[in-house]
Enzyme design. Sequence first.
Site, PDB file in Angstrom:
ATOM      1  N   THR A 184       4.116  42.212   7.510  1.00 31.72           N
ATOM      2  CA  THR A 184       3.077  43.143   7.082  1.00 31.72           C
ATOM      3  C   THR A 184       3.751  44.182   6.205  1.00 31.72           C
ATOM      4  O   THR A 184       4.416  45.087   6.694  1.00 31.72           O
ATOM      5  CB  THR A 184       2.415  43.829   8.293  1.00 31.72           C
ATOM      6  N   THR A 185       3.635  44.022   4.911  1.00 32.20           N
ATOM      7  CA  THR A 185       4.349  44.917   4.002  1.00 32.20           C
ATOM      8  C   THR A 185       3.620  46.237   3.784  1.00 32.20           C
ATOM      9  O   THR A 185       4.210  47.213   3.351  1.00 32.20           O
ATOM     10  CB  THR A 185       4.566  44.227   2.644  1.00 32.20           C
TER      11      THR A 185
END
Length: 237
Positions: free
Chosen positions: A6-7
């Site tokens: 999850t950037t």
Amino acid sequence: MANKHTTRPITTGTSVVGLVYDGGVLLAADTLLSYGSMAKSFNTPRMVSIADRVLLGASGEYSDFQEIVSRVEALALAETTQSMESVYDERTLSAKSLWNYLRAVMYQKRSKMNPFWNDLVVAGFENDAPFLGVIDKLGTTLQENLVATGFGGYLAMPLLREKWRPDLSEGEARALLEDCMKVLFYRDCRASARIQLAKVTKDTCIISEPYELDHSNGWNAPSMQRAVGDLDGDGGW
């Protein structure tokens, strides 16, 4: 197998506000999920009951919160199973144990440069005393009588610090949290007037059904009426 990262947060919830009152702990959060700047869901809870008299709430990325809840439920099940297998060991997952476990989880994830994009609030009872703690996405923890995540840290905390006292009744605590949620609704564009309250005491752990705050008085305040009146005059608008 591909790596999953999850950037950045995408589908998010905003503030969770909590306080200790005379006899228990109360938490409040709205039920709005935002997809960027778009309101995606108006009825999604962000507080859950874990094990025996423990509450967990979260702001931030909702998919990460779902993963955290699945891990915590597995941990609670393992604790319960071990307790049932031993006549002498009656272990349950306590609020402080969960708080410490989540501190380790959040720190490990951020150390791998793949954090859970959440701020978490844990509430419960520990040795017959109310417990309230918060963990941020870096694994930093705080145990306090008053907590707020997201924009609540800026908008709700001043109100909590001004009006909180240790002997607040449950009704006074609820009114104070509702005032905080109204302020957030007025000032945070990702907040909603549809909220839930959660309560944990020595004997019970309850999460309310979502309900709408009565926020009409805020728009009918004299200052707001003057501002609207200036639209038709020469008051600088």
